[in-house]
Design an enzyme around this catalytic site. Structure first.
Site, mmCIF file in Angstrom:
data_model
loop_
_atom_site.group_PDB
_atom_site.id
_atom_site.type_symbol
_atom_site.label_atom_id
_atom_site.label_comp_id
_atom_site.label_asym_id
_atom_site.label_seq_id
_atom_site.Cartn_x
_atom_site.Cartn_y
_atom_site.Cartn_z
ATOM 1 N N CYS A 128 0.812 -1.225 0.000
ATOM 2 C CA CYS A 128 0.000 0.000 0.000
ATOM 3 C C CYS A 128 0.842 1.271 0.000
ATOM 4 C CB CYS A 128 -0.957 -0.001 1.190
ATOM 5 S SG CYS A 128 -0.272 -0.719 2.682
ATOM 6 N N HIS A 241 -2.850 6.123 4.683
ATOM 7 C CA HIS A 241 -1.402 6.263 4.868
ATOM 8 C C HIS A 241 -0.993 7.650 4.344
ATOM 9 C CE1 HIS A 241 -1.314 2.157 5.878
ATOM 10 N NE2 HIS A 241 -0.634 1.641 4.867
HETATM 11 N N1 LIG Z 1 -4.570 -3.701 4.941
HETATM 12 C C1 LIG Z 1 -3.945 -3.023 3.978
HETATM 13 O O1 LIG Z 1 -3.908 -1.784 3.977
HETATM 14 C C2 LIG Z 1 -3.271 -3.774 2.855
HETATM 15 C C3 LIG Z 1 -2.797 -3.054 1.751
HETATM 16 C C4 LIG Z 1 -2.147 -3.740 0.706
HETATM 17 C C5 LIG Z 1 -1.988 -5.109 0.791
HETATM 18 N N2 LIG Z 1 -2.459 -5.773 1.894
HETATM 19 C C6 LIG Z 1 -2.251 -7.221 1.955
HETATM 20 O O2 LIG Z 1 -3.519 -7.857 1.816
HETATM 21 C C7 LIG Z 1 -3.530 -9.070 2.557
HETATM 22 C C8 LIG Z 1 -4.747 -9.090 3.489
HETATM 23 O O3 LIG Z 1 -4.676 -7.972 4.346
HETATM 24 P P1 LIG Z 1 -5.885 -7.535 5.301
HETATM 25 O O4 LIG Z 1 -5.465 -6.233 5.847
HETATM 26 O O5 LIG Z 1 -7.187 -7.648 4.611
HETATM 27 O O6 LIG Z 1 -5.780 -8.639 6.469
HETATM 28 P P2 LIG Z 1 -6.925 -9.204 7.454
HETATM 29 O O7 LIG Z 1 -7.907 -8.152 7.788
HETATM 30 O O8 LIG Z 1 -6.169 -9.835 8.551
HETATM 31 O O9 LIG Z 1 -7.659 -10.329 6.571
HETATM 32 C C9 LIG Z 1 -7.008 -11.536 6.224
HETATM 33 C C10 LIG Z 1 -7.931 -12.387 5.385
HETATM 34 O O10 LIG Z 1 -7.214 -13.573 5.034
HETATM 35 C C11 LIG Z 1 -7.976 -14.704 5.438
HETATM 36 N N3 LIG Z 1 -7.111 -15.797 5.898
HETATM 37 C C12 LIG Z 1 -6.175 -15.768 6.863
HETATM 38 N N4 LIG Z 1 -5.615 -16.999 7.017
HETATM 39 C C13 LIG Z 1 -6.237 -17.819 6.133
HETATM 40 C C14 LIG Z 1 -6.125 -19.190 5.806
HETATM 41 N N5 LIG Z 1 -5.253 -19.990 6.420
HETATM 42 N N6 LIG Z 1 -6.929 -19.694 4.834
HETATM 43 C C15 LIG Z 1 -7.828 -18.905 4.205
HETATM 44 N N7 LIG Z 1 -8.004 -17.587 4.454
HETATM 45 C C16 LIG Z 1 -7.202 -17.041 5.413
HETATM 46 C C17 LIG Z 1 -8.813 -14.220 6.608
HETATM 47 O O11 LIG Z 1 -9.917 -15.090 6.763
HETATM 48 P P3 LIG Z 1 -10.537 -15.407 8.232
HETATM 49 O O12 LIG Z 1 -11.421 -14.235 8.557
HETATM 50 O O13 LIG Z 1 -11.290 -16.671 7.996
HETATM 51 O O14 LIG Z 1 -9.387 -15.541 9.160
HETATM 52 C C18 LIG Z 1 -9.195 -12.827 6.117
HETATM 53 O O15 LIG Z 1 -10.268 -12.915 5.213
HETATM 54 C C19 LIG Z 1 -2.174 -9.152 3.274
HETATM 55 O O16 LIG Z 1 -1.287 -9.922 2.513
HETATM 56 C C20 LIG Z 1 -1.717 -7.713 3.290
HETATM 57 O O17 LIG Z 1 -0.323 -7.577 3.354
HETATM 58 C C21 LIG Z 1 -3.101 -5.144 2.905
#
Ligand SMILES: NC(=O)c1ccc[n+]([C@@H]2O[C@H](COP(=O)([O-])OP(=O)(O)OC[C@H]3O[C@@H](n4cnc5c(N)ncnc54)[C@H](OP(=O)(O)O)[C@@H]3O)[C@@H](O)[C@H]2O)c1
EC number: 1.2.1.11
Length: 337
Positions: A128, A241
């Site tokens: 991001c 951010h």
């Molecule tokens: N947040 C940001 O600003 C941002 C920006 C750019 C990129 N990203 C990237 O996007 C990704 C997700 O970020 P997020 O912020 O959305 O995180 P998050 O809120 O923690 O969500 C994680 C998601 O992944 C799923 N997950 C986790 N472990 C899993 C497993 N073993 N099998 C299947 N599904 C699983 C979770 O499902 P459950 O609910 O079932 O656990 C949830 O839907 C990360 O790689 C992060 O680095 C995030």
């Protein structure tokens, strides 16, 4: 058109915004599957007029799926992306796992849309803090060639997902109540604090988040000679951010020229009137898709430098919006093929 699409990580901070965007932008599909971990199986999620049950992420879940948009932790993406590709789907992935793989394009549609054509099933969306910075750097690079960037970030807690925002809320409550509280997601209490570490220690005193900004910027702008010196800081802001950026270009630019370049660039909104106290701030950018730029000024410490302030909603352009824009590019390219 993709008939069946799957959203992996549908219950996460980014996944929830992807769902909103699919509806708002009227992304074309016939069937949508929502996938997540065992924890979420059976959870019902409203998507437009439909209610869809979350299914388990497993190899058979990709049968008949044409397109996957994924936002899961890196180690999850490392495993499932190949399942999806083997089933014949194209994967647009938000995690860091595939970004620097030479066979995987790393795409910001306003900056390097042509890269999307050279995929072997997986397309990565950048970190991001990198995405908003390269959107801002791209018009300067095109006009005057970016040589060096010094950037300090002020990153929202939602960058660490749903758990990050929960921890900020909890930390504020407990701090105001005078209670000590051991942090979980962050290394230190986040309320009323700034934490100058995002990610793990990587190299030469820089963190993994900082090194992502170095390598991903070079890959997206297609120039390995660009020097980037980042400092990434977690701040007690939920969404948005912010970045203080000093950019040196081969050809000197005036602040006015830089402002005009920003104004003419796709995906950038300029908010810049110091006398009127107008500049981008996270509260104003929350829920918006653009990258906001302000405080544009000449570097008074040396030649060839432009300093500016850049803010964007990390869950939108930093993640969900960028992924949807990549998917839209795929749809457009397929229609024109
Ligand atoms: N947040 C940001 O600003 C941002 C920006 C750019 C990129 N990203 C990237 O996007 C990704 C997700 O970020 P997020 O912020 O959305 O995180 P998050 O809120 O923690 O969500 C994680 C998601 O992944 C799923 N997950 C986790 N472990 C899993 C497993 N073993 N099998 C299947 N599904 C699983 C979770 O499902 P459950 O609910 O079932 O656990 C949830 O839907 C990360 O790689 C992060 O680095 C995030």
């Amino acid at each position: 058109m993709y008939e069946t699409i799957a959203l992996v990580g549908a219950t996460g901070a980014v996944g929830r915004i992807v769902l909103d965007q699919l509806v708002q932008r009227q992304f074309p599909y016939k069937r949508l599957k929502l996938l997540a971990s065992q924890r979420s199986v059976g959870t019902e999620i409203r998507v437009g007029d439909e209610t869809i049950k979350v299914e388990l992420l497993e190899p058979s879940a990709f049968k008949g799926v044409d397109l996957v948009i994924a936002s899961t932790p890196d180690e999850v993406s490392a495993e499932f992306a190949q399942w999806a590709v083997d089933a014949g789907a194209v994967v647009v992935d938000e995690s860091a796992y595939w970004r620097m793989d030479p066979s995987v394009p790393l795409v910001v549609p306003e900056v390097n849309p042509e890269a999307v054509k050279h995929h072997s099933g997986i397309i990565a969306s950048p970190n991001c803090s990198t995405t908003q910075m390269v959107v801002a750097l791209a018009p300067l690079h095109k006009a005057a060639v970016v040589k060096r960037v010094v950037v300090s970030t002020y990153q929202a807690t939602s960058g660490a997902g749903i758990a990050g925002n929960e921890e900020l809320r909890d930390s504020v409550r407990r701090s105001l109540a005078g209670q000590t509280h051991p942090p979980k997601t962050f290394a230190h209490p986040i309320a009323f604090n700034l934490i100058p570490q995002i990610g793990s220690e990587k190299q030469d005193g820089y963190t993994s988040e900082e090194m992502k900004m170095v390598y991903e910027t070079r890959k997206i702008l297609g120039d390995d000679s660009i020097q980037v010196c980042p400092t990434c800081v977690r701040v007690p802001v939920m969404i948005g951010h912010s970045e203080s950026i000093l950019v040196e270009t081969e050809r000197p630019l005036t602040a006015m020229e830089a402002t005009e370049l920003f104004r003419g660039a796709e995906g950038i909104t300029v908010v810049d009137d110091l006398a009127a106290k107008q500049y981008p701030m996270p509260r104003d950018c929350d829920g918006k898709d653009d990258v906001f730029v302000g405080r544009i000024r000449h570097d008074i410490s040396g030649p060839n430098g432009i300093a500016f302030w850049c803010v964007s909603d990390n869950l939108r352009k930093g993640a969900a919006t960028n992924a949807i824009q990549i998917a839209e590019l795929l749809v457009r390219n397929a229609a024109n093929a």
